[in-house]
Design a protein around this motif. Structure first.
Motif, mmCIF file in Angstrom:
data_model
loop_
_atom_site.group_PDB
_atom_site.id
_atom_site.type_symbol
_atom_site.label_atom_id
_atom_site.label_comp_id
_atom_site.label_asym_id
_atom_site.label_seq_id
_atom_site.Cartn_x
_atom_site.Cartn_y
_atom_site.Cartn_z
ATOM 1 N N UNK A 1 0.846 -1.178 0.000
ATOM 2 C CA UNK A 1 0.000 0.000 0.000
ATOM 3 C C UNK A 1 0.896 1.248 0.000
ATOM 4 N N UNK A 2 0.438 2.282 -0.652
ATOM 5 C CA UNK A 2 1.167 3.549 -0.696
ATOM 6 C C UNK A 2 0.392 4.574 0.127
ATOM 7 N N UNK A 3 1.023 5.030 1.190
ATOM 8 C CA UNK A 3 0.416 6.010 2.085
ATOM 9 C C UNK A 3 1.068 7.368 1.877
ATOM 10 N N UNK A 21 0.056 16.941 -4.318
ATOM 11 C CA UNK A 21 1.372 16.372 -4.656
ATOM 12 C C UNK A 21 1.450 14.893 -4.266
ATOM 13 N N UNK A 22 0.874 14.545 -3.118
ATOM 14 C CA UNK A 22 0.898 13.154 -2.663
ATOM 15 C C UNK A 22 0.081 12.257 -3.589
ATOM 16 N N UNK A 23 -1.079 12.730 -4.003
ATOM 17 C CA UNK A 23 -1.925 11.960 -4.926
ATOM 18 C C UNK A 23 -1.202 11.784 -6.260
ATOM 19 N N UNK A 24 -0.609 12.858 -6.747
ATOM 20 C CA UNK A 24 0.141 12.804 -8.006
ATOM 21 C C UNK A 24 1.291 11.802 -7.922
ATOM 22 N N UNK A 25 1.890 11.674 -6.729
ATOM 23 C CA UNK A 25 3.002 10.742 -6.526
ATOM 24 C C UNK A 25 2.532 9.305 -6.309
ATOM 25 N N UNK A 26 1.214 9.099 -6.207
ATOM 26 C CA UNK A 26 0.691 7.737 -6.105
ATOM 27 C C UNK A 26 0.129 7.328 -4.768
ATOM 28 N N UNK A 27 0.003 8.245 -3.810
ATOM 29 C CA UNK A 27 -0.545 7.894 -2.494
ATOM 30 C C UNK A 27 -2.012 7.490 -2.627
ATOM 31 N N UNK A 60 6.011 11.665 1.695
ATOM 32 C CA UNK A 60 5.832 13.012 2.240
ATOM 33 C C UNK A 60 6.409 13.992 1.230
ATOM 34 N N UNK A 61 5.919 15.213 1.244
ATOM 35 C CA UNK A 61 6.397 16.188 0.267
ATOM 36 C C UNK A 61 7.788 16.705 0.607
ATOM 37 N N UNK A 62 8.049 16.927 1.902
ATOM 38 C CA UNK A 62 9.346 17.438 2.354
ATOM 39 C C UNK A 62 9.689 16.780 3.682
ATOM 40 N N UNK A 63 10.964 16.745 3.984
ATOM 41 C CA UNK A 63 11.418 16.124 5.226
ATOM 42 C C UNK A 63 10.834 16.819 6.448
ATOM 43 N N UNK A 64 10.699 18.147 6.407
ATOM 44 C CA UNK A 64 10.195 18.855 7.583
ATOM 45 C C UNK A 64 8.725 18.585 7.848
ATOM 46 N N UNK A 65 8.022 17.977 6.909
ATOM 47 C CA UNK A 65 6.637 17.562 7.150
ATOM 48 C C UNK A 65 6.602 16.269 7.943
ATOM 49 N N UNK A 88 9.477 7.818 0.656
ATOM 50 C CA UNK A 88 9.748 8.722 -0.463
ATOM 51 C C UNK A 88 9.513 10.142 0.001
ATOM 52 N N UNK A 89 10.561 10.940 -0.094
ATOM 53 C CA UNK A 89 10.450 12.363 0.215
ATOM 54 C C UNK A 89 10.547 13.056 -1.135
ATOM 55 N N UNK A 90 9.442 13.680 -1.544
ATOM 56 C CA UNK A 90 9.340 14.153 -2.918
ATOM 57 C C UNK A 90 10.446 15.104 -3.334
ATOM 58 N N UNK A 91 10.935 15.923 -2.418
ATOM 59 C CA UNK A 91 11.997 16.858 -2.824
ATOM 60 C C UNK A 91 13.406 16.317 -2.572
ATOM 61 N N UNK A 92 13.537 15.055 -2.064
ATOM 62 C CA UNK A 92 14.859 14.471 -1.806
ATOM 63 C C UNK A 92 15.093 13.160 -2.540
ATOM 64 N N UNK A 93 14.127 12.295 -2.516
ATOM 65 C CA UNK A 93 14.298 10.989 -3.139
ATOM 66 C C UNK A 93 13.769 9.889 -2.252
ATOM 67 N N UNK A 94 14.113 8.661 -2.628
ATOM 68 C CA UNK A 94 13.636 7.478 -1.920
ATOM 69 C C UNK A 94 14.681 7.026 -0.912
ATOM 70 N N UNK A 95 14.219 6.764 0.287
ATOM 71 C CA UNK A 95 15.102 6.266 1.339
ATOM 72 C C UNK A 95 14.624 4.861 1.691
#
Length: 190
Positions: A1-3, A21-27, A60-65, A88-95
């Motif tokens: 599942x993608x949250x 942004x989260x929906x666009x990324x597949x959440x 998440x869109x950003x790490x600070x979120x 997945x942090x949209x402005x950093x990448x996948x961890x």
């Protein structure tokens, strides 16, 4: 599942941009909180953490979120990696446990250690300056009783021959504090 997880800091802000942004990324399922990043009270985030399972993805869109500070981020990332959950942090990448994910985590860990070291260094510099420039400097917790109060208690003890117990009852300073502060007075007179 993608949250997905969205957080805003004030009641006046809304989650709409993050959610888009989260929906666009597949959440597929999105949790959202309205709490400042400095608080640990994030009920929806806590609920989300109980839903995540091995192989799930959290976006998440950003790490600070996601986290209040670097150390909080490291702890969350480590816990997610331990459970084989992809972040997945949209402005950093996948961890994740991939080489790139581990590299990002290592960089975060290095910055967290650097941040801690800077805090310790600044604290030590501040203490050294205070010791050198402030005659009333006292390391540790601020003193509860002023020097005038202790001098008054000392006078009761020395001139009026009152016991520690009697002084404690009369002015409300604990016997342990009296012992400690009177020892300091005696040491300063040597």
């Amino acid at each position: 599942m993608i949250y997905g997880y969205a957080r805003v800091s004030t009641a006046q802000q809304d989650h709409s941009t993050q959610i888009a942004d989260l929906i666009k990324a597949g959440a597929k399922k999105i949790y959202k909180d309205k709490y400042t990043g400095t608080t640990s009270n994030r009920p929806e985030f806590d609920k989300l953490l109980t839903q995540l399972k091995k192989g799930d993805t959290l976006i998440v869109t950003k790490l600070d979120r996601l986290a209040r500070n670097t150390q909080d981020a490291l702890n969350i990332i480590k816990d997610l990696n331990d459970e084989s959950i992809i972040l997945r942090i949209l402005n950093l990448g996948t961890i994740d446990n991939s080489p790139t994910g581990r590299l990002i985590y290592t960089v975060f860990a290095a910055f967290a250690e650097f941040e801690r070291d800077l805090i310790v260094a600044r604290t030590q510099e501040g203490k050294a300056w205070a010791k050198a420039n402030n005659p009333n400097y006292h390391e540790g917790m601020p003193r509860k009783y002023s020097q005038e109060q202790i001098d008054f208690a000392w006078k009761l003890h020395v001139k009026n021959h009152m016991s520690y117990s009697d002084i404690s009852k009369k002015i409300g300073i604990s016997k342990a504090t009296l012992y400690r502060r009177f020892r300091e007075i005696r040491d300063n007179r040597k």
